[in-house]
Design a protein around this motif. Structure first.
Motif, PDB file in Angstrom:
ATOM      1  N   PRO A   1      -8.393   1.231   0.670  1.00 29.53           N
ATOM      2  CA  PRO A   1      -7.652   0.019   0.314  1.00 29.53           C
ATOM      3  C   PRO A   1      -6.641   0.282  -0.800  1.00 29.53           C
TER       4      PRO A   1
ATOM      5  N   SER B   1      -3.690  -4.149   0.433  1.00 26.60           N
ATOM      6  CA  SER B   1      -5.006  -4.363   1.032  1.00 26.60           C
ATOM      7  C   SER B   1      -6.040  -4.315  -0.093  1.00 26.60           C
ATOM      8  N   GLU B   2      -7.129  -5.051   0.089  1.00 27.41           N
ATOM      9  CA  GLU B   2      -8.162  -5.099  -0.958  1.00 27.41           C
ATOM     10  C   GLU B   2      -9.520  -4.858  -0.347  1.00 27.41           C
TER      11      GLU B   2
ATOM     12  N   TYR C   1     -11.531  -7.668   1.179  1.00 26.24           N
ATOM     13  CA  TYR C   1     -10.854  -8.602   2.070  1.00 26.24           C
ATOM     14  C   TYR C   1     -10.348  -7.959   3.351  1.00 26.24           C
ATOM     15  N   GLU C   2     -10.171  -6.654   3.357  1.00 25.11           N
ATOM     16  CA  GLU C   2      -9.524  -6.005   4.494  1.00 25.11           C
ATOM     17  C   GLU C   2     -10.529  -5.231   5.338  1.00 25.11           C
TER      18      GLU C   2
ATOM     19  N   THR D   1     -10.424  -2.333   7.290  1.00 27.36           N
ATOM     20  CA  THR D   1      -9.529  -1.205   7.542  1.00 27.36           C
ATOM     21  C   THR D   1     -10.280   0.101   7.434  1.00 27.36           C
TER      22      THR D   1
ATOM     23  N   LYS E   1      -5.592 -12.459  -2.241  1.00 30.83           N
ATOM     24  CA  LYS E   1      -4.143 -12.528  -2.073  1.00 30.83           C
ATOM     25  C   LYS E   1      -3.482 -13.488  -3.048  1.00 30.83           C
TER      26      LYS E   1
ATOM     27  N   ASP F   1       0.804  -1.223   0.000  1.00 30.22           N
ATOM     28  CA  ASP F   1       0.000   0.000   0.000  1.00 30.22           C
ATOM     29  C   ASP F   1       0.836   1.271   0.000  1.00 30.22           C
TER      30      ASP F   1
END
Length: 550
Positions: free
Chosen positions: A314, A303-304, A307-308, A310, A331, A274
């Motif tokens: 991303p 990060s996607e 999937y993340e 956060t 991933k 990232d």
């Protein structure tokens, strides 16, 4: 611009609309081969993955010379291959960004690339020296064209790029890295280099030494604040000592631009995950940043969105169009993007066969986990990288005498020969290796010994108990007839890797193109891809600044 926009056959990315068209074509192709993309080679035997590929393709490829397989990811086909296989390979390659290195002067005609001397190159291997020379020359030329006064080296590592820009091009540089150790190495290295350059100075010429910042760049705000704060503190009129400042996420976010701060250019050589993405966001959001030259890497660490969990934006997808497309990578597929067709093409036959064997050992090890340690297998364990150790071990075994080769840790080659008397050597026939029966059995003995060592090491790393040799041999004999499919299967997957990387790079470019008339951006193959597979630079500048090559 003097440079020709990147294009892949019928596709181009010179405008946002054409970039979207290219990305849509890649997304459609990838979706059509989703099972192959998502396959984990560790499950090759367990899930019988060769059966997901057209049987005619697999039978054709398993009889191909290894040299032909290694060229497949580069788009090379053979006339006798099935028509559908040829179309798959050619169509995949037609969607890939061209990776052949272009001379930096095609980007900026007056650009000069300084050769790095032995003092500045200390600690660099030939790959790193090649990258630093090319990137430093481009960063210097873009900074000069856009009027940027200070370079911010993001993910600076041991400071190679920062020091080349400081000492060779006399640019003020702020080197940012998350590791305090890297900062101390950068400072110590800079002091050694400074003594050499000081001896060459005349008329009390002032030397510029990189200023180091240690911070975890978890957001674009942190990156911008660290760069601007430290740049505002410096005094350009005196020689300053190396200095390290530590920033944290608690620093205030940028509010109003400070027009007294000199303009900046962001530079990054293989800024990980990232970090490359945050550079693009800082470039867009921070008024002081006038230009950007970034070469990314480690797509598997991005990060996607799907999937993340956060609070930050991303790493993928970045562009509005990619977000709307709904293409999800994950991933495993992002890891595939790190495959290099150029590196595949340069492998020797022996190294390629060893790599295929290692994949077979790992897949056989997965069978062992499934049978004897299912609770561990369900956790999808990582056993680290054992490939290099196995290759070294194989080389040692080749150097051993015939007597030592016939017996390894009490498990005799003669025993293996007796138990394999009715087993065809599929692996040798598949790759057209001319061997005698004794050679075949020696090869089988060596492979089983390597599998045994692989298994002992892997089980040890996972804290599992041991498995008897006879049981290991039984599993190996069950899977060995299908081991010849691993090479073809892995080559077919590798052919999709450059498409995934192209999509990720086009997503970043489109993010910049979506800024409208405020930003100009392009993708440029800066390095020799056989030396440096991640060779594509994102180069961008604000249109309020003078464009490079203007």
């Amino acid at each position: 611009m003097a440079a020709t926009p990147a294009s892949g056959g019928a596709y181009s990315c010179d405008t946002a609309a054409r970039t979207r068209e290219w990305m849509d074509a890649i997304a459609a192709f990838l979706q059509g081969h989703r099972p192959l993309l998502e396959a984990h080679v560790v499950n090759f035997f367990k899930d019988r993955l060769w059966e997901m590929v057209d049987a005619e393709w697999m039978e054709c490829l398993r009889r191909e010379p290894v040299e032909s397989l290694l060229k497949l990811p580069s788009g090379c086909v053979q006339e006798h291959w099935p028509r559908t296989l040829q179309e798959f390979v050619i169509n995949a390659r037609s969607l890939v960004l061209p990776r052949e290195q272009k001379p930096p002067q095609s980007l900026i005609p007056e650009l000069h690339v300084a050769s790095i001397g032995t003092v500045l190159a200390q600690g660099m291997n030939s790959k790193k020296k090649h990258e630093i020379e090319a990137l430093a020359g481009v960063v210097h030329a873009v900074a000069k064209s856009c009027g940027a006064k200070t370079v911010v080296d993001v993910g600076s590592g041991q400071g190679y790029l920062a020091q080349a820009l400081s000492f060779e091009y006399q640019l003020p540089v702020v080197a940012i890295d998350a590791s305090p150790h890297h900062a101390s190495v950068t400072n110590a290295r800079a002091e050694r280099i400074k003594k050499h350059y000081a001896a060459k100075c005349v008329d009390k010429q002032q030397l510029r030494v990189p200023r180091t910042v240690t911070c975890h760049v978890l957001s674009s705000d942190t990156l911008a604040m660290a760069a601007i704060t430290l740049d505002a503190c410096k005094d350009d009129h005196v020689e300053h000592a190396t200095e390290t400042k530590i920033f944290t996420e608690n620093y205030p976010q940028i509010q109003e631009p400070n027009h007294s701060i000199p303009s900046l250019i962001l530079a990054g050589l293989h800024a990980c995950g990232d970090l490359s993405v945050n550079m693009l966001r800082v470039f867009v959001s921070c008024e002081q940043v006038k230009a950007l030259v970034s070469v990314g890497c480690c797509y598997n660490l991005l990060s996607e969105d799907c999937y993340e969990d956060t609070d930050t934006c991303p790493g993928f997808p970045m562009s509005k169009a990619a977000k709307l497309s709904g293409l999800v990578l994950g991933k495993s597929i992002r890891d595939l993007a790190c495959q290099s067709a150029e590196r595949w093409r340069c492998l020797t036959k022996d190294i390629a066969l060893q790599n295929f064997d290692i994949h077979a050992f790992r897949a056989a090890f997965q069978m062992i986990l499934e049978k004897f340690f299912p609770e561990v297998s369900r956790l999808s364990p990582s056993i680290g990288r054992q490939g290099k150790a196995l290759r070294r071990q194989r080389l040692r075994k080749v150097m051993e005498s015939n007597m030592a080769m016939e017996k390894t840790d009490g498990f005799s080659c003669s025993t293996l020969m007796k138990q394999n008397v009715n087993t065809d050597d599929v692996h040798s026939s598949a790759y057209e290796v001319e061997t005698t029966p004794v050679d075949i059995h020696h090869d089988e003995c060596q492979k089983f010994a390597l599998l045994r060592d692989f298994t002992i090491s892997g089980l040890g790393r996972l804290g599992c108990g041991s498995v008897e040799d006879a049981t290991l041999l039984e599993i190996w004999k069950d899977v060995q007839p299908f081991a010849a499919y691993i090479g073809p299967f892995w080559c077919l997957r590798a052919a999709l890797g450059p498409l995934v990387e192209t999509y990720i790079l086009l997503d970043r470019l489109l993010f910049l193109q979506e800024q409208g008339d405020l930003v100009e951006a392009l993708l440029f193959p800066l390095f020799d891809p056989t030396m440096s597979p991640r060779n594509m630079a994102v180069i961008a500048w604000k249109l309020s600044a003078n464009p490079p090559g203007a």
